[in-house]
Enzyme design. Structure first.
Site, PDB file in Angstrom:
ATOM      1  N   TYR A   1     -12.394  -1.444  -4.066  1.00 31.99           N
ATOM      2  CA  TYR A   1     -12.960  -1.655  -2.725  1.00 31.99           C
ATOM      3  C   TYR A   1     -14.493  -1.555  -2.717  1.00 31.99           C
ATOM      4  CZ  TYR A   1      -8.483  -1.668  -0.188  1.00 31.99           C
ATOM      5  OH  TYR A   1      -7.251  -2.006   0.311  1.00 31.99           O
TER       6      TYR A   1
ATOM      7  N   ASN B   1      -2.100   0.226   6.746  1.00 37.70           N
ATOM      8  CA  ASN B   1      -1.551  -1.018   7.306  1.00 37.70           C
ATOM      9  C   ASN B   1      -0.669  -1.801   6.334  1.00 37.70           C
ATOM     10  OD1 ASN B   1      -3.607  -1.753   5.658  1.00 37.70           O
ATOM     11  ND2 ASN B   1      -4.811  -2.852   7.189  1.00 37.70           N
TER      12      ASN B   1
ATOM     13  N   HIS C   1      -2.177  -5.323   1.441  1.00 36.00           N
ATOM     14  CA  HIS C   1      -3.518  -5.873   1.204  1.00 36.00           C
ATOM     15  C   HIS C   1      -3.378  -7.319   0.762  1.00 36.00           C
ATOM     16  CE1 HIS C   1      -7.519  -6.508  -0.555  1.00 36.00           C
ATOM     17  NE2 HIS C   1      -6.865  -7.103  -1.547  1.00 36.00           N
TER      18      HIS C   1
ATOM     19  N   LYS D   1       0.824  -1.214   0.000  1.00 35.42           N
ATOM     20  CA  LYS D   1       0.000   0.000   0.000  1.00 35.42           C
ATOM     21  C   LYS D   1       0.864   1.273   0.000  1.00 35.42           C
ATOM     22  CE  LYS D   1      -4.086  -2.013   2.271  1.00 35.42           C
ATOM     23  NZ  LYS D   1      -5.066  -1.834   3.380  1.00 35.42           N
TER      24      LYS D   1
ATOM     25  N   GLU E   1      -9.756  -9.850  -8.107  1.00 40.19           N
ATOM     26  CA  GLU E   1      -8.777  -8.779  -7.886  1.00 40.19           C
ATOM     27  C   GLU E   1      -7.604  -8.892  -8.861  1.00 40.19           C
ATOM     28  OE1 GLU E   1      -8.016  -8.904  -3.630  1.00 40.19           O
ATOM     29  OE2 GLU E   1     -10.043  -8.181  -3.203  1.00 40.19           O
TER      30      GLU E   1
HETATM   31  P1  GDP Z   1      -8.178  -6.706   5.463  1.00 45.00           P
HETATM   32  O1  GDP Z   1      -8.788  -7.802   4.626  1.00 45.00           O
HETATM   33  O2  GDP Z   1      -7.376  -7.238   6.618  1.00 45.00           O
HETATM   34  O3  GDP Z   1      -7.398  -5.717   4.644  1.00 45.00           O
HETATM   35  O4  GDP Z   1      -9.388  -5.901   6.152  1.00 45.00           O
HETATM   36  P2  GDP Z   1     -10.832  -5.437   5.616  1.00 45.00           P
HETATM   37  O5  GDP Z   1     -11.179  -6.129   4.331  1.00 45.00           O
HETATM   38  O6  GDP Z   1     -11.776  -5.553   6.769  1.00 45.00           O
HETATM   39  O7  GDP Z   1     -10.665  -3.878   5.343  1.00 45.00           O
HETATM   40  C1  GDP Z   1     -10.026  -3.407   4.160  1.00 45.00           C
HETATM   41  C2  GDP Z   1      -9.102  -2.273   4.523  1.00 45.00           C
HETATM   42  O8  GDP Z   1      -9.883  -1.167   4.979  1.00 45.00           O
HETATM   43  C3  GDP Z   1      -8.137  -2.551   5.666  1.00 45.00           C
HETATM   44  O9  GDP Z   1      -6.942  -3.193   5.251  1.00 45.00           O
HETATM   45  C4  GDP Z   1      -7.871  -1.173   6.218  1.00 45.00           C
HETATM   46  O10 GDP Z   1      -6.881  -0.502   5.423  1.00 45.00           O
HETATM   47  C5  GDP Z   1      -9.194  -0.473   6.023  1.00 45.00           C
HETATM   48  N1  GDP Z   1     -10.019  -0.534   7.239  1.00 45.00           N
HETATM   49  C6  GDP Z   1     -10.696  -1.598   7.735  1.00 45.00           C
HETATM   50  N2  GDP Z   1     -11.369  -1.272   8.860  1.00 45.00           N
HETATM   51  C7  GDP Z   1     -11.109   0.034   9.082  1.00 45.00           C
HETATM   52  C8  GDP Z   1     -11.508   0.963  10.079  1.00 45.00           C
HETATM   53  O11 GDP Z   1     -12.258   0.644  11.001  1.00 45.00           O
HETATM   54  N3  GDP Z   1     -11.016   2.239   9.953  1.00 45.00           N
HETATM   55  C9  GDP Z   1     -10.203   2.616   8.932  1.00 45.00           C
HETATM   56  N4  GDP Z   1      -9.755   3.875   8.874  1.00 45.00           N
HETATM   57  N5  GDP Z   1      -9.799   1.776   7.969  1.00 45.00           N
HETATM   58  C10 GDP Z   1     -10.236   0.503   8.045  1.00 45.00           C
END
Ligand code: GDP
Length: 138
Positions: free
Chosen positions: A50, A113, A116, A10, A127
């Site tokens: 997304y 973070n 991805h 990222k 994807e």
């Molecule tokens: P992943 O599969 O571990 O990447 O997590 P998710 O699919 O739940 O979320 C996608 C991405 O959205 C995450 O990697 C984070 O960058 C972001 N994200 C998820 N939850 C949150 C949140 O509560 N707050 C914020 N700011 N970003 C979030």
């Protein structure tokens, strides 16, 4: 269980100069890099990627961040690739990620973070096709 998954270094990790370290960790963990390129997503490109998170409160911030600077998109191959890559990435929130994971070592916050990874074989295929043509897969 498929052998391919899709990953992104990222913008936060690219900006901080961690791309090389992350690729080294990917190699050490036994993945083959089937395809890789640097690109700068547009806001619309990030929104398309997304789309499943469209209704979430963090959607605008997430797509703004993902289009804020270049990222590195890649196709990774390993047996059970989706789970293996998510194990190497660690928990979504770097503060909760296990020792030895990429998000623990390179992630700054829940939103930024470092990496991805696809969450299922089905989404991995979607994807991969979003970013790569058949010709680009070696
Ligand atoms: P992943 O599969 O571990 O990447 O997590 P998710 O699919 O739940 O979320 C996608 C991405 O959205 C995450 O990697 C984070 O960058 C972001 N994200 C998820 N939850 C949150 C949140 O509560 N707050 C914020 N700011 N970003 C979030």
């Amino acid at each position: 269980m498929g052998n391919l998954t899709f990953g992104i270094v990222k913008p936060d990790a690219v900006r901080a100069g961690h791309t090389g370290n992350i690729i080294q960790r990917i190699n050490e963990a036994g993945f083959k890099l089937r395809a890789m390129k640097t690109l700068h997503m547009s806001q619309r490109g990030a929104e398309g990627f997304y789309a499943v998170h469209r209704e979430r409160p963090f959607f605008a911030g997430l797509t703004e961040f993902m289009s804020s600077a270049p990222c590195v998109v890649m196709v990774l191959e390993k047996e059970g690739a989706v789970k293996a890559w998510r194990d190497l990435m660690g928990a979504t929130d770097p503060a909760k990620a296990d020792e030895g994971t990429l998000r623990k070592d390179f992630g700054g916050s829940l939103g930024e973070n470092a990496v991805h990874g696809s969450d299922s074989d089905e989404n991995a295929a979607i994807e991969i096709a979003y970013f790569f043509s058949q010709l680009e897969l070696v």
